[in-house]
Design an enzyme around this catalytic site. Structure first.
Site, short mmCIF file in Angstrom:
data_model
loop_
_atom_site.label_atom_id
_atom_site.label_comp_id
_atom_site.label_asym_id
_atom_site.label_seq_id
_atom_site.Cartn_x
_atom_site.Cartn_y
_atom_site.Cartn_z
N GLU A 121 0.79 -1.05 0.01
CA GLU A 121 0.14 0.15 -0.02
C GLU A 121 0.65 1.26 0.14
OE1 GLU A 121 -2.80 -0.36 3.33
OE2 GLU A 121 -4.06 -1.81 2.15
N GLU A 266 -5.85 -8.42 0.09
CA GLU A 266 -6.12 -8.48 1.46
C GLU A 266 -7.79 -8.05 1.70
OE1 GLU A 266 -4.28 -5.81 4.24
OE2 GLU A 266 -2.49 -6.28 3.57
#
Ligand SMILES: *[C@@H]1O[C@H](CO)[C@@H](O)[C@H](O)[C@H]1NC(C)=O
Ligand SMILES: *[C@@H]1O[C@H](CO)[C@@H](O)[C@H](O)[C@H]1NC(C)=O
Ligand SMILES: *[C@@H]1O[C@H](CO)[C@@H](O)[C@H](O)[C@H]1NC(C)=O
Length: 482
Positions: A121, A266
């Site tokens: 991220e 995720e």
């Protein structure tokens, strides 16, 4: 006729692609930011006992890779963001990384490494753009290193992105595009991934939608229908996962990459640390997601099964709580490998199989002395020290221990600190306030934990424990002087 034949051919190719492609079974994220991690061999046994076929890691820990050897489990290895700068600026560093952390494990006959996640991220807004200039060059260098070591076809690169790298101008997925401030950068990355037959990876969190917006409709976060679904030119969206996923599909399509494979890196729901983070919601979300996946059901634009990694396997009590107190409670399993709830992963059993052979410390807890004076000026510094150096994320409104009174709160904090420090005597010496007991102070909702034993190899590698001992001595000297 010719066209029909072509079509038949296409269908066949599609099916073969589907059967041998990467979409097989469910994956999980295995994070290791715990004060007391379970031994890698124990975790690998849990993965196998639960029929989990794919695992995503956040670094390239050699003990973990060693334990995954010949396990039959497919692996996505991770490169932490703090390595991106070095890897972006030195092809040689990237070659060393690939040689040490990929080639070595493949050639010694055994880890089934399929992907490298370059960064995690990296474009999260809280990073203020820190990794914007290094992510793509690091990705390019790692890819070059893979090609140079002959692994270009075997191992694919990707970058797990947070879902806010794209957005929709309305509530409709079809208005999706990449975020204006990083639009060009995203296109360069997508183009590079496409050139190398690599997938786009995105982390999607309906829980965060609910957490960050008090007006977010709860039922839209789950998969059991929603009263006012979004109608996007005939495509019906009744849950935020589908809407979010297809916003990405539109963003890719609009920029010429409509066929790029997508991995959901995720997805999951936490069980504590917030009033919406609880066992009931986590089970509802994860089972809802798994049931769709097992039925082979995808999203309105991509109806085939989703390639996904649940977040996460085990709770991590050492994670930063900057995103929120829920951050340490994403596991399907508690810190000690005990399952939290029933979950059908469509594999061997209908319930999760816990870790076996876990060794606990003795049945002792550190609690507030019954005779303690709550007006003592030691109370505030003691509880804040304990909570800062251990874990009080199960205290507070709507959490599992939110029903405790002031005395219960103090006991909870002291015990957490005592357990994180392996029940050493000096970790239950809050001046005039604490005492060790062998009566379990847990309540029906609130568990006062007993920590697990960790082997010495992990003991010395653990930053928190290395620092906590001298720090503790210092603070107690300081408190005693006061
Ligand atoms: C291999 O990965 C580990 C864990 O992420 C890292 O600490 C190490 O620096 C890497 N090795 C090389 C040569 O880059
Ligand atoms: C990002 O910027 C904010 C506000 O300027 C600052 O408080 C924060 O520490 C910065 N974060 C990073 C990772 O640089
Ligand atoms: C217990 O501690 C939590 C977290 O620090 C706090 O929010 C809560 O108000 C406390 N409860 C009582 C009764 O003091």
């Amino acid at each position: 006729m010719g066209f029909a034949k072509f079509k038949g051919c296409f269908v066949l190719v599609f099916f073969v692609g589907f059967l041998v492609g990467s979409v097989s079974g469910i994956g999980v994220n295995w994070g290791t930011q715990s004060t007391h991690p379970l031994p890698p061999s124990t975790v690998v046994k849990m993965l196998k006992d639960n029929g989990i076929q794919k695992v995503k890691l956040f670094d390239a820990d050699s003990d973990i890779l060693e334990a995954l050897k010949k396990s039959g489990i497919q692996v996505m290895v991770g490169i932490p963001n703090d390595m991106l700068y070095t890897l972006a600026n030195s092809l040689q560093a990237a070659e060393k990384w690939v040689s040490k952390n990929i080639s070595a494990h493949l050639s010694s006959g055994g880890v089934d490494i399929r992907y490298i996640a370059v960064g995690n991220e990296p474009f999260l807004s809280t990073y203020n753009g820190t990794f914007e200039s290094t992510t793509l060059p690091a990705l390019q260098n790692i890819q070059s290193a893979l090609i140079k070591s002959g692994l270009g076809n075997q191992v694919k690169v990707t970058v797990p992105m947070n879902a806010d790298v794209y957005l929709s101008a309305s509530d409709k997925p079809s208005d999706g595009d990449f975020r204006p401030d990083i639009h060009d950068l995203m296109l360069q990355i997508v183009k590079f991934l496409s050139q190398n037959n690599a997938p786009f990876t995105v982390n999607i969190y309906p829980f965060i939608s609910l957490y960050s917006d008090a007006n977010f409709p709860v039922d839209f976060a789950f998969f059991d229908g929603f009263q006012t679904p979004i109608n996007d030119n005939g495509r019906i969206y009744d849950n935020v996962l589908d809407a979010n996923h297809d916003t990405l599909v539109w963003a890719l399509q609009k920029n010429g990459f409509g066929n790029m494979p997508i991995i959901v890196g995720e997805i999951g729901w936490p069980t504590d640390g917030d009033h919406n983070a609880n066992i009931k919601y986590a089970q509802r979300f994860n089972q809802g997601f798994m049931s769709r996946l097992l039925a082979g059901k995808g999203t309105p634009i991509r109806p085939g099964p989703i390639d996904a990694y649940l977040f996460s396997l085990i709770d991590e009590d050492g994670k930063s709580i900057q995103p929120g107190n829920f951050e340490r409670h994403w596991g399907m399993f508690y810190y000690d490998g005990k399952p939290k709830y029933l979950l059908n992963l469509g594999t061997r059993t209908n319930s999760l199989v816990g870790a076996s052979g876990v060794a606990y410390l003795p049945k002792k807890w550190c609690v507030l002395k019954p005779s303690a004076n709550l007006n003592s000026d030691q109370v505030a510094p003691s509880v804040s020290y304990a909570c800062q150096n251990a874990d009080c994320t199960s205290l507070g409104y709507g959490t599992s221990c939110g029903g405790l009174d002031v005395r219960g709160n103090l006991s909870y904090a002291f015990n957490s600190y005592y357990q994180v420090n392996d029940q050493i005597d000096s970790a239950c010496k809050f001046p005039g306030l604490s005492v060790v007991t062998d009566n379990d102070p847990s309540t029906p909702n609130c568990k006062f934990i007993i920590m697990i034993q960790t082997d010495s190899a992990y003991y010395f590698r653990n930053w928190r424990r290395i620092w906590s001992l001298p720090m503790m001595v210092f603070v107690f000297l300081f408190l005693n002087i006061m």
